[in-house]
Scaffold this motif. Sequence first.
Motif, PDB file in Angstrom:
ATOM      1  N   LEU A 181       0.812  -1.219   0.000  1.00 44.05           N
ATOM      2  CA  LEU A 181       0.000   0.000   0.000  1.00 44.05           C
ATOM      3  C   LEU A 181       0.842   1.264   0.000  1.00 44.05           C
ATOM      4  N   LEU A 182       2.145   1.130   0.240  1.00 48.03           N
ATOM      5  CA  LEU A 182       3.008   2.298   0.394  1.00 48.03           C
ATOM      6  C   LEU A 182       3.737   2.618  -0.894  1.00 48.03           C
ATOM      7  N   PRO A 183       4.090   3.879  -1.105  1.00 42.27           N
ATOM      8  CA  PRO A 183       4.875   4.235  -2.291  1.00 42.27           C
ATOM      9  C   PRO A 183       6.209   3.505  -2.283  1.00 42.27           C
ATOM     10  N   ILE A 185      -4.494  -3.138  14.803  1.00 42.75           N
ATOM     11  CA  ILE A 185      -3.417  -3.093  13.810  1.00 42.75           C
ATOM     12  C   ILE A 185      -3.806  -2.194  12.642  1.00 42.75           C
ATOM     13  N   ALA A 186      -5.023  -2.356  12.134  1.00 45.11           N
ATOM     14  CA  ALA A 186      -5.460  -1.555  10.992  1.00 45.11           C
ATOM     15  C   ALA A 186      -5.468  -0.063  11.337  1.00 45.11           C
ATOM     16  N   SER A 187      -5.913   0.277  12.537  1.00 51.97           N
ATOM     17  CA  SER A 187      -5.953   1.678  12.942  1.00 51.97           C
ATOM     18  C   SER A 187      -4.559   2.265  13.078  1.00 51.97           C
ATOM     19  N   VAL A 188      -3.656   1.521  13.718  1.00 58.28           N
ATOM     20  CA  VAL A 188      -2.284   2.004  13.886  1.00 58.28           C
ATOM     21  C   VAL A 188      -1.611   2.199  12.532  1.00 58.28           C
ATOM     22  N   ALA A 189      -1.723   1.211  11.652  1.00 56.91           N
ATOM     23  CA  ALA A 189      -1.074   1.298  10.340  1.00 56.91           C
ATOM     24  C   ALA A 189      -1.638   2.441   9.506  1.00 56.91           C
ATOM     25  N   ALA A 190      -2.957   2.597   9.519  1.00 57.38           N
ATOM     26  CA  ALA A 190      -3.579   3.660   8.727  1.00 57.38           C
ATOM     27  C   ALA A 190      -3.166   5.036   9.237  1.00 57.38           C
ATOM     28  N   GLU A 191      -3.183   5.237  10.554  1.00 54.58           N
ATOM     29  CA  GLU A 191      -2.785   6.523  11.106  1.00 54.58           C
ATOM     30  C   GLU A 191      -1.309   6.801  10.873  1.00 54.58           C
ATOM     31  N   PHE A 223       0.678   5.892   8.451  1.00 57.57           N
ATOM     32  CA  PHE A 223       1.058   6.226   7.075  1.00 57.57           C
ATOM     33  C   PHE A 223       0.019   7.085   6.367  1.00 57.57           C
ATOM     34  N   ALA A 224      -0.917   7.685   7.144  1.00 60.12           N
ATOM     35  CA  ALA A 224      -1.921   8.595   6.596  1.00 60.12           C
ATOM     36  C   ALA A 224      -2.693   7.941   5.447  1.00 60.12           C
ATOM     37  N   LEU A 225      -3.144   6.709   5.675  1.00 59.19           N
ATOM     38  CA  LEU A 225      -3.914   5.961   4.696  1.00 59.19           C
ATOM     39  C   LEU A 225      -5.362   5.852   5.156  1.00 59.19           C
ATOM     40  N   ASP A 226      -6.254   5.602   4.221  1.00 58.79           N
ATOM     41  CA  ASP A 226      -7.653   5.396   4.561  1.00 58.79           C
ATOM     42  C   ASP A 226      -7.801   4.111   5.371  1.00 58.79           C
ATOM     43  N   GLU A 231     -10.359   2.196   6.125  1.00 57.41           N
ATOM     44  CA  GLU A 231     -11.151   1.113   5.543  1.00 57.41           C
ATOM     45  C   GLU A 231     -10.367   0.369   4.469  1.00 57.41           C
ATOM     46  N   ARG A 232      -9.605   1.119   3.686  1.00 56.81           N
ATOM     47  CA  ARG A 232      -8.772   0.470   2.660  1.00 56.81           C
ATOM     48  C   ARG A 232      -7.705  -0.401   3.312  1.00 56.81           C
ATOM     49  N   VAL A 233      -7.068   0.126   4.364  1.00 59.72           N
ATOM     50  CA  VAL A 233      -6.059  -0.652   5.083  1.00 59.72           C
ATOM     51  C   VAL A 233      -6.681  -1.913   5.673  1.00 59.72           C
ATOM     52  N   ALA A 234      -7.856  -1.758   6.292  1.00 58.91           N
ATOM     53  CA  ALA A 234      -8.522  -2.896   6.920  1.00 58.91           C
ATOM     54  C   ALA A 234      -8.861  -3.968   5.896  1.00 58.91           C
ATOM     55  N   ARG A 235      -9.396  -3.569   4.751  1.00 59.67           N
ATOM     56  CA  ARG A 235      -9.760  -4.545   3.708  1.00 59.67           C
ATOM     57  C   ARG A 235      -8.530  -5.260   3.159  1.00 59.67           C
ATOM     58  N   THR A 236      -7.403  -4.540   3.087  1.00 56.79           N
ATOM     59  CA  THR A 236      -6.191  -5.127   2.518  1.00 56.79           C
ATOM     60  C   THR A 236      -5.489  -6.045   3.510  1.00 56.79           C
ATOM     61  N   LEU A 237      -5.339  -5.593   4.731  1.00 61.43           N
ATOM     62  CA  LEU A 237      -4.610  -6.372   5.736  1.00 61.43           C
ATOM     63  C   LEU A 237      -5.432  -7.533   6.264  1.00 61.43           C
TER      64      LEU A 237
END
Length: 388
Positions: free
Chosen positions: A143-145, A353-359, A361-364, A366-372
């Motif tokens: 998900l990261l550049p 985990i999804a909340s920590v990762a999204a915050e 790296f400034a990612l959405d 819901e997108r992080v949750a669906r992917t992880l």
Amino acid sequence: MTMATMDRRGFLRAGTCAALAFGAPRILFAQAATERRFVFILQRGAADGLDIVVPYADPAYAQLRGAIAVDASAAAKLDGTFALHPSLAELAKLYAAKEALFVHAVASPYRDRSHFDGQNVLETGGESAYQLKDGWMNRLVGLLPRHKGDAIALAPTIPMALRGAAQVESYAPSALPEARDELLRQVERLYASDAQLHALWSAALDARGMGGESATGRRQQDPAALGRMAARFLSQPQGPRIAMIETQGWDTHSAQRARLAAQLRGLDATIAAMRDGLGAAWRDTVVLVATEFGRTAAANGTGGTDHGTASAALLAGGALQGGRVIADWPGLQRAALHEGRDLKPTTGLDALIASVAAECFALDRERVARTLFPQGRLSQAMPRLLRA
């Protein structure tokens, strides 16, 4: 290109990576175009959250634990309900500085109390063991550049959490005497005319330098050294921004008081050394510590605890909005226990985990949750964990 050439290259590639990856610490790294650092520390063996973040105000805790209960008078009070194990002295300081927080009664979806299956569920992000074939950390990297490669593993083998489509290279310091400069020059010349092998060799030497190999080629792998090594990688301007550290020995079926205290002192030293080594970069760092499941609420007959369900997760780092315990506390009365024996889960580890990762790296989210965690079970909301 002949099959013989392919075999030779495959053999040399494997040999080169194996020679550089034969060693002790198990740390995984990935790079991202961001100044935020995310570190996941996995406690293999089912760490006892009830003795790590102690619910001293729940009267059932002391009753269930008896002689192995943590003495609340020796522990750092976090609030009116919870205290921190006295072996986590540096984490207590981070909590006071609002650079640590704790999440209690947390668990993955796994409920059957097998270490191997529980770790697989935690690392892959599936609902059941071996359902998914790659790891949630590898999917996070995707998900990261892209920034100068995808990931590097400071480990002899890559743990499940970082396996998958994103490229993962490996590094681990050798316990063997350091190779002479002349030998390194000869290998450099040998690979000079082969673009693929030369690139692999150069990357391996870069990782070796980042890892800070000593003049003797040996490294003492104590917990503080592990934290300093992680900091050396993470603090590099072109270095990784995602890391994973594996720790072992959390399966405390007997003699838990002494064994858990030693484990926690090691964890405390690792995080403190990482903080000190990162310097100013600590402000942009988040460390998440979690385990595959917790332990029974009651002590067993050998001064320990058996495999349980919910545990506690630890967060540290200068990027946190810390100084708090997040817990929908279910209580330890028998009627409140999961299956009459374990701390009941009230917070999903996947949601955390999804909340920590999204915050981070400034990612959405819901997108992080669906992917992880592609099974889509993350309806649970979490309070904000990091500074904006």
